[in-house]
Motif scaffolding. Sequence first.
Motif, mmCIF file in Angstrom:
data_model
loop_
_atom_site.group_PDB
_atom_site.id
_atom_site.type_symbol
_atom_site.label_atom_id
_atom_site.label_comp_id
_atom_site.label_asym_id
_atom_site.label_seq_id
_atom_site.Cartn_x
_atom_site.Cartn_y
_atom_site.Cartn_z
ATOM 1 N N ASP A 164 0.708 -1.472 -0.249
ATOM 2 C CA ASP A 164 0.112 -0.034 0.266
ATOM 3 C C ASP A 164 0.581 1.495 0.035
ATOM 4 O OD1 ASP A 164 -1.672 2.183 -0.179
ATOM 5 O OD2 ASP A 164 -2.847 1.248 2.054
ATOM 6 N N ARG A 165 1.046 1.642 -1.095
ATOM 7 C CA ARG A 165 2.296 3.006 -1.063
ATOM 8 C C ARG A 165 1.125 4.090 -2.828
ATOM 9 N NH1 ARG A 165 3.804 0.803 1.951
ATOM 10 N NH2 ARG A 165 5.418 -0.055 3.024
ATOM 11 N N GLY A 166 1.113 3.789 -2.301
ATOM 12 C CA GLY A 166 -0.274 5.385 -3.662
ATOM 13 C C GLY A 166 -1.016 6.017 -2.780
ATOM 14 N N PRO A 167 -1.322 7.229 -3.045
ATOM 15 C CA PRO A 167 -1.397 8.129 -2.974
ATOM 16 C C PRO A 167 -3.227 7.210 -2.785
ATOM 17 C CG PRO A 167 -0.601 8.680 -3.954
ATOM 18 C CD PRO A 167 -0.997 7.424 -4.631
ATOM 19 N N VAL A 168 -4.073 7.587 -1.240
ATOM 20 C CA VAL A 168 -5.665 7.390 -1.002
ATOM 21 C C VAL A 168 -6.058 8.591 -1.187
ATOM 22 C CG1 VAL A 168 -6.855 5.412 0.795
ATOM 23 C CG2 VAL A 168 -4.538 4.951 0.164
ATOM 24 N N HIS A 169 -7.328 7.705 -1.814
ATOM 25 C CA HIS A 169 -8.272 9.181 -1.498
ATOM 26 C C HIS A 169 -9.186 8.765 0.122
ATOM 27 C CE1 HIS A 169 -10.814 12.720 -2.897
ATOM 28 N NE2 HIS A 169 -11.761 11.753 -2.638
ATOM 29 N N ILE A 170 -9.171 10.317 0.679
ATOM 30 C CA ILE A 170 -10.202 10.570 1.818
ATOM 31 C C ILE A 170 -11.067 11.433 1.505
ATOM 32 C CG2 ILE A 170 -10.393 10.986 4.627
ATOM 33 C CD1 ILE A 170 -7.233 10.585 4.475
#
Length: 285
Positions: free
Chosen positions: A153-159
């Motif tokens: 889990d290294r890519g940007p995560v949308h919040i």
Amino acid sequence: SLDRVMDRFSADREAVKEDQAEVKRLCALLRTGGAMTTDSASARVLKAFAQSGLFRLGAVLVGTHAFTVLGNLLGVKWLHSALQTHDVDIAGESRMGIAIPHAKADVPRVLDQLEMGFLPVPSFKPGQPSTSFKVRGKALRVDFLTPATGPRDRGPVHIPRFSVAAQPLSFLDFLIEKPELGVIIDGGGVLVQVPSPARFALHKLMICAERGVAGHTKVEKDLLQASQLVRILAEDRPGDLALSWETASSRGKGWQRRLDRGMALLNQRHPEVHALLRDTMRHKA
């Protein structure tokens, strides 16, 4: 009637003005008494975030600005070398445990309305959303972080509730669990959420063990912040240190290994603090 509504509105507005004046007075007293302050630009950003409801939606201030708040919470003043920063670091889970219908803090809109010149920092990988905003030509920067849920889990995560993407980081879930309320002090006061002091200290030990040679300066700063916190907590709140250590080490061998590596680095740079933390753990065992 409309007249009563207007009268109540006027009365409430006056009450708010009185409260704001009292907050400013108390903050002035704190500054006079030696409380650590936050630079005006960062405080302005954090005030806008607080007013948008960001911290009520689970955001936690982390990084050096949080370290400043923790010092004031504990009634101590940190070494200046541990406080130098131009980054505002905000962390949050990708989803809240309890859903709040229609609640959202639109981070890009909040930054745009400040009219300070914030622009998204382009991602290293084309097509990925930005997780940072920076003022062109200045050092001021805002970074958004979220706990990594797995080793890949290294890519940007949308919040969604923040309307922004965040960079996943290991061990961040431990840091932002059970946050405490604290106050940013500048000309007034801004209520924010910060990590518990003990978790902040142990998290610094774990991440400093992860940094490579290129991160030497950050390792020194991590260890300096951790050592100052441990000195205070070992005397005033040793149970907090013990409980936080137990919580982290119970999460698996990888967590324990990083704690041990952090302790080894602490022993190299701050041997007296290493002995203090070791003795605290033994006493509570």
